[in-house]
Design a protein around this motif. Structure first.
Motif, PDB file in Angstrom:
ATOM      1  N   VAL B  48       0.855  -1.182   0.000  1.00 48.89           N
ATOM      2  CA  VAL B  48       0.000   0.000   0.000  1.00 48.89           C
ATOM      3  C   VAL B  48       0.896   1.239   0.000  1.00 48.89           C
ATOM      4  O   VAL B  48       1.737   1.400   0.881  1.00 48.89           O
ATOM      5  N   VAL B  49       0.729   2.091  -1.012  1.00 50.47           N
ATOM      6  CA  VAL B  49       1.658   3.219  -1.217  1.00 50.47           C
ATOM      7  C   VAL B  49       0.882   4.511  -1.402  1.00 50.47           C
ATOM      8  O   VAL B  49      -0.078   4.543  -2.178  1.00 50.47           O
ATOM      9  N   PRO B  50       1.278   5.603  -0.687  1.00 47.35           N
ATOM     10  CA  PRO B  50       0.587   6.887  -0.903  1.00 47.35           C
ATOM     11  C   PRO B  50       0.707   7.308  -2.376  1.00 47.35           C
ATOM     12  O   PRO B  50       1.807   7.243  -2.943  1.00 47.35           O
ATOM     13  N   LYS B  51      -0.390   7.718  -2.966  1.00 46.98           N
ATOM     14  CA  LYS B  51      -0.397   8.082  -4.390  1.00 46.98           C
ATOM     15  C   LYS B  51       0.634   9.172  -4.701  1.00 46.98           C
ATOM     16  O   LYS B  51       1.292   9.140  -5.732  1.00 46.98           O
ATOM     17  N   ASP B  52       0.772  10.131  -3.757  1.00 48.94           N
ATOM     18  CA  ASP B  52       1.720  11.242  -3.962  1.00 48.94           C
ATOM     19  C   ASP B  52       3.154  10.757  -4.104  1.00 48.94           C
ATOM     20  O   ASP B  52       3.999  11.456  -4.636  1.00 48.94           O
ATOM     21  N   GLU B  53       3.432   9.584  -3.534  1.00 49.55           N
ATOM     22  CA  GLU B  53       4.794   9.065  -3.546  1.00 49.55           C
ATOM     23  C   GLU B  53       5.147   8.367  -4.859  1.00 49.55           C
ATOM     24  O   GLU B  53       6.270   7.904  -5.038  1.00 49.55           O
ATOM     25  N   ILE B  54       4.157   8.256  -5.750  1.00 47.16           N
ATOM     26  CA  ILE B  54       4.436   7.569  -7.007  1.00 47.16           C
ATOM     27  C   ILE B  54       4.808   8.580  -8.071  1.00 47.16           C
ATOM     28  O   ILE B  54       4.068   9.539  -8.332  1.00 47.16           O
ATOM     29  N   GLY B  55       5.969   8.409  -8.642  1.00 45.54           N
ATOM     30  CA  GLY B  55       6.408   9.280  -9.725  1.00 45.54           C
ATOM     31  C   GLY B  55       5.990   8.671 -11.042  1.00 45.54           C
ATOM     32  O   GLY B  55       6.087   7.461 -11.219  1.00 45.54           O
ATOM     33  N   GLU B  56       5.510   9.488 -11.953  1.00 50.52           N
ATOM     34  CA  GLU B  56       5.069   8.929 -13.221  1.00 50.52           C
ATOM     35  C   GLU B  56       5.723   9.632 -14.407  1.00 50.52           C
ATOM     36  O   GLU B  56       5.861  10.851 -14.420  1.00 50.52           O
ATOM     37  N   ILE B  57       6.148   8.851 -15.386  1.00 54.11           N
ATOM     38  CA  ILE B  57       6.521   9.388 -16.690  1.00 54.11           C
ATOM     39  C   ILE B  57       5.737   8.589 -17.715  1.00 54.11           C
ATOM     40  O   ILE B  57       5.534   7.383 -17.545  1.00 54.11           O
ATOM     41  N   ASP B  61       6.293  12.024 -22.249  1.00 53.71           N
ATOM     42  CA  ASP B  61       7.544  12.560 -21.698  1.00 53.71           C
ATOM     43  C   ASP B  61       8.760  11.900 -22.319  1.00 53.71           C
ATOM     44  O   ASP B  61       9.793  12.533 -22.513  1.00 53.71           O
ATOM     45  N   VAL B  62       8.645  10.619 -22.563  1.00 62.38           N
ATOM     46  CA  VAL B  62       9.802   9.836 -22.973  1.00 62.38           C
ATOM     47  C   VAL B  62       9.421   8.909 -24.127  1.00 62.38           C
ATOM     48  O   VAL B  62       8.333   8.334 -24.120  1.00 62.38           O
ATOM     49  N   ALA B  63      10.305   8.808 -25.120  1.00 64.76           N
ATOM     50  CA  ALA B  63      10.079   7.807 -26.166  1.00 64.76           C
ATOM     51  C   ALA B  63      10.638   6.488 -25.647  1.00 64.76           C
ATOM     52  O   ALA B  63      11.827   6.216 -25.772  1.00 64.76           O
TER      53      ALA B  63
END
Lengths: 313, 105
Positions: B48-57, B61-63
């Motif tokens: 179980v992980v706080p949503k704010d703690e998840i980094g997304e790309i 953003d990236v090929a």
């Protein structure tokens, strides 16, 4: 968990960082995974000069992709080893640079000619893959997960290495001859890849009893020879007379151990094989050369007040 | 506060994302996760992980995988002679599957 419970519960991917495991298990697993990680890194450094020496743009691209993969495998494995809580990634990298870290015998030897590349990229990687495929069932879950990705990528290395071998063995007579010579030089080292026979292996029993190791040195060597001797012959390589290899009636192989230089092997195992020290020093120089990158990352992470930084390689 | 939930079906498998829960703190999030995501489907463990703690790309953003032809880095690009070792065949099959999935994406 005490050791008896560990042995009882040992099975594929049975233990993860959430488990409370005895010191002996953690140490044995760390030793095994650290060795594997170090070997990935040292293999990549051995092969790196051949990106430049590759004879065509295709080979250059494929070879640089391979070296990149191997460094990545090293990173994955250091994480899997670190999760055992015995040694940090930093400590393992420092030990490797100082000559205290152990790694595969084949990567202690220098390489000078392009014809030697399939010896690593086909035979050694082929041998490594045989072993790695069994380790997808190892009891340390992070190690098994790392093997999933490693095995996915490694197929390309072996096939590419075989393609180089095919090219050389269908090339000029001089190329064929030089490839045969490289094969004769590397063959005994490749046989030694799997280490001493079962009766002389010191770590085998414990590693097997706790599910870390899945197959014995002898079984792995047999499976490898069974598959790769016919392949070598198919491309026109002659299997050297020594070390003597006999085919038993049941189709398995028997290697004449006395024909192999175990003194050299154990000198290598202790990092006291003179020519091999160049490999270690070269790696150390490379690590020191990028020290400023690690420092920059550390400084940035501290000023940003973020999480504990992970050093770049 | 939103918490993302990752479920592991069986011992030894990967934790994969399965949904999220809304809870004021970690303890409650774990309880809700167990009820909402661990009750019906077979479950060995939940993260179980706080949503704010998840980094997304994402693909904008990236090929991912780069923009040039990289067929040279797949086992499927090389034709070799004779029967391959079992583990090499497995790897090649996995790569062929991944290639197909990329084509479909």
């Amino acid at each position: 968990m005490d050791l008896d419970t560990v042995k009882e519960r040992a099975g594929p991917r049975a233990f993860s960082p959430a488990d409370d495991l005895p010191e002996e298990y953690r140490k044995a697993a760390t030793r095994m995974i650290e060795f594997h990680a170090n070997s990935e890194i040292m293999g990549a450094y051995l092969e790196r000069p051949f990106i430049r020496q590759a004879p065509s743009i295709d080979r250059k691209l494929a070879f640089s992709a391979k070296v990149q993969d191997e460094i990545g495998h090293g990173q994955l494995l250091y994480r899997a080893a670190e999760s055992l809580g015995v040694k940090t990634r930093e400590e393992m990298l420092t030990d490797l640079a100082n000559g205290d870290g152990k790694f595969l015998n084949c990567f202690h030897y220098g390489m000078t000619d392009w014809v030697e590349t399939p010896m690593i990229a086909f035979f050694v990687d082929g041998a490594a893959m045989r072993r790695q495929a069994t380790l997808r069932r190892t009891s340390w879950e992070p190690y098994a997960h790392a093997m999933d990705k490693v095995c996915f990528e490694e197929g390309f290395h072996v096939k590419h290495g075989e393609d180089i071998l095919r090219e050389l063995m269908t090339g000029s007579r001089a190329e064929q001859q030089r490839t045969q010579e490289a094969f004769e030089e590397w063959w005994p080292r490749i046989i030694q890849f799997f280490g001493p026979t079962d009766d002389k292996s010191t770590h085998h029993d414990f590693a097997t009893s706790v599910g870390l190791k899945q197959q014995s040195n002898d079984d792995l060597r047999n499976a490898f020879l069974n598959q790769y001797i016919p392949k070598a012959e198919k491309y026109g390589l002659e299997i050297p007379d020594e070390p003597r290899i006999r085919k038993r009636d049941d189709g398995t192989f028997e290697v004449e151990e006395d024909d192999l230089d175990w003194e050299e092997f154990f000198a290598i195992a202790k990092n006291s094989y003179e020519p091999g020290l160049d490999q270690i020093d070269g790696r150390k120089a490379a690590q020191e050369a990028v020290e400023w990158v690690r420092e920059t990352i550390d400084t940035d992470a501290t000023t940003a007040g973020g999480h504990a930084p992970q050093a770049a390689d | 506060m939103i918490w993302e939930v990752f479920r592991q079906e069986k011992e030894g498998q990967y934790h994969t994302h399965c949904g999220n829960v809304h809870a004021p703190d970690r303890e409650m999030a774990k309880q809700f996760a167990a009820i909402q995501h661990g009750r019906r489907k077979p479950t060995n463990s939940l993260w179980v992980v706080p949503k704010d703690e998840i980094g997304e790309i994402d693909a904008e953003d990236v090929a991912f995988g780069g923009t040039t032809d990289k067929s040279y880095r797949w086992a499927t690009a090389y034709n070799t002679a004779g029967k391959d070792a079992r583990e090499v065949v497995e790897s090649e099959d996995e790569q062929a599957d991944a290639e197909k999935q990329r084509g479909e994406a």
